[in-house]
Design a protein around this motif. Structure first.
Motif, PDB file in Angstrom:
ATOM      1  N   ALA A  96      71.918  81.805 -36.572  1.00 55.17           N
ATOM      2  CA  ALA A  96      71.376  81.448 -37.883  1.00 55.17           C
ATOM      3  C   ALA A  96      70.155  82.310 -38.181  1.00 55.17           C
ATOM      4  CB  ALA A  96      71.002  79.970 -37.915  1.00 55.17           C
ATOM      5  N   THR A  97      69.758  82.322 -39.432  1.00 56.61           N
ATOM      6  CA  THR A  97      68.500  82.963 -39.804  1.00 56.61           C
ATOM      7  C   THR A  97      67.427  81.884 -39.910  1.00 56.61           C
ATOM      8  OG1 THR A  97      68.934  82.748 -42.183  1.00 56.61           O
ATOM      9  CG2 THR A  97      69.718  84.754 -41.088  1.00 56.61           C
ATOM     10  N   ALA A  98      66.203  82.223 -39.529  1.00 49.60           N
ATOM     11  CA  ALA A  98      65.121  81.245 -39.563  1.00 49.60           C
ATOM     12  C   ALA A  98      63.800  81.962 -39.791  1.00 49.60           C
ATOM     13  CB  ALA A  98      65.065  80.452 -38.259  1.00 49.60           C
ATOM     14  N   ALA A  99      63.048  81.498 -40.768  1.00 48.80           N
ATOM     15  CA  ALA A  99      61.768  82.103 -41.093  1.00 48.80           C
ATOM     16  C   ALA A  99      60.715  81.019 -41.243  1.00 48.80           C
ATOM     17  CB  ALA A  99      61.870  82.915 -42.376  1.00 48.80           C
ATOM     18  N   GLU A 100      59.510  81.304 -40.731  1.00 45.54           N
ATOM     19  CA  GLU A 100      58.413  80.348 -40.880  1.00 45.54           C
ATOM     20  C   GLU A 100      57.721  80.590 -42.213  1.00 45.54           C
ATOM     21  OE1 GLU A 100      54.342  79.500 -38.483  1.00 45.54           O
ATOM     22  OE2 GLU A 100      56.210  79.158 -37.381  1.00 45.54           O
ATOM     23  N   VAL A 101      57.462  79.498 -42.924  1.00 43.50           N
ATOM     24  CA  VAL A 101      56.867  79.567 -44.251  1.00 43.50           C
ATOM     25  C   VAL A 101      55.723  78.566 -44.319  1.00 43.50           C
ATOM     26  CG1 VAL A 101      57.292  79.222 -46.721  1.00 43.50           C
ATOM     27  CG2 VAL A 101      59.064  80.234 -45.290  1.00 43.50           C
ATOM     28  N   ASP A 102      54.654  78.933 -45.000  1.00 46.54           N
ATOM     29  CA  ASP A 102      53.546  78.006 -45.216  1.00 46.54           C
ATOM     30  C   ASP A 102      53.905  77.127 -46.412  1.00 46.54           C
ATOM     31  OD1 ASP A 102      51.145  76.712 -45.027  1.00 46.54           O
ATOM     32  OD2 ASP A 102      50.007  78.265 -46.076  1.00 46.54           O
ATOM     33  N   LEU A 142      59.953  75.570 -41.410  1.00 51.48           N
ATOM     34  CA  LEU A 142      61.013  76.509 -41.087  1.00 51.48           C
ATOM     35  C   LEU A 142      62.057  76.471 -42.187  1.00 51.48           C
ATOM     36  CD1 LEU A 142      61.956  76.263 -37.286  1.00 51.48           C
ATOM     37  CD2 LEU A 142      60.907  78.183 -38.488  1.00 51.48           C
ATOM     38  N   HIS A 143      62.413  77.629 -42.705  1.00 46.07           N
ATOM     39  CA  HIS A 143      63.508  77.737 -43.665  1.00 46.07           C
ATOM     40  C   HIS A 143      64.647  78.465 -42.961  1.00 46.07           C
ATOM     41  CE1 HIS A 143      60.822  77.287 -47.494  1.00 46.07           C
ATOM     42  NE2 HIS A 143      60.519  76.413 -46.551  1.00 46.07           N
ATOM     43  N   ALA A 144      65.824  77.875 -42.943  1.00 47.20           N
ATOM     44  CA  ALA A 144      66.935  78.429 -42.167  1.00 47.20           C
ATOM     45  C   ALA A 144      68.213  78.429 -42.982  1.00 47.20           C
ATOM     46  CB  ALA A 144      67.139  77.617 -40.885  1.00 47.20           C
TER      47      ALA A 144
END
Length: 220
Positions: free
Chosen positions: A118-124, A131-133
């Motif tokens: 999966a794709t996963a990015a940390e976001v404030d 985490l947005h995935a």
């Protein structure tokens, strides 16, 4: 099993960010007032109607369905709040007295998602680091948004799914539920990260047991 709730109250951010200063008229000073949940049960004294699931007390919010999966003994394995095309899965876990665990848990979730392709990015986000995935399901790509709130000896994890996963502003009543959530940690010592116990209200568990017994009797 589905609970539909009718009306609710309001709720507060990661702990320090969710406090605001209010004037103490008796002393002339100011004290922190919690303006957004999830709250600890020790912090709440209001008239908001909430569904008591043991460690979680969920505010009754119009048009939000509370869906739970429970075993025959009434022990809940999963809690999902649904409003239209949006859903919010809730979990609550034991944490140490001295520090929060969301930072560590968030990184573990991210690594697990990446290992699964999966794709996963940390976001404030509005609840602090999120985490947005994007994960692959039998129905195709699905967006998820993981949020966490550290409290006194507990952590609430929420997973948003649906349009709200990419557009937090569309959370509406689901945000109201999360902001008004109350955690009853209890005093019992528990291993860090262990899920706190969730159970059906006694009257609901009794009704479910009676319905199950009646169904088995008809099939006999």
């Amino acid at each position: 099993m589905i609970f539909s709730r009718k009306r609710a109250g309001a709720g507060r951010h990661t702990r320090d960010e969710r406090a605001t200063e209010v004037l103490d008229e008796g002393t002339g000073g100011s004290t922190p007032a919690l303006v957004r949940g999830p709250y600890d049960i020790s912090e709440v004294d209001d008239e908001v109607q909430r569904l008591d699931l043991g460690s979680l007390h969920i505010p009754a919010v119009a048009e939000v369905e509370v869906r739970v999966q429970a075993d025959p003994q009434g022990v809940i394995q999963q809690v999902v709040l649904v409003h239209g095309d949006n859903a919010l899965q809730l979990g609550v876990f034991a944490a140490p007295r001295s520090e929060g665990i969301w930072d560590e848990v968030r990184e573990e979730i991210r690594q697990s998602l990446l290992r699964d392709g999966a794709t996963a990015a940390e976001v404030d986000g509005e609840y602090g680091p999120e985490l947005h995935a994007q994960v692959t399901t039998p129905d195709g790509p699905t967006q998820l948004r993981f949020v966490g709130v550290d409290g006194p000896r507990w952590m609430v994890r929420g997973v948003f799914q649906g349009p709200v996963a990419v557009d937090p502003a569309s959370a509406g009543p689901l945000a109201e539920c999360l902001d008004g959530l109350v955690v009853d940690r209890g005093q019992e010592a528990k291993p860090v990260r262990e899920p706190l116990p969730l159970r059906l209200p006694r009257e609901v568990a009794d009704q479910a047991e009676e319905a199950s017994a009646a169904s088995e009797s008809r099939q006999a």
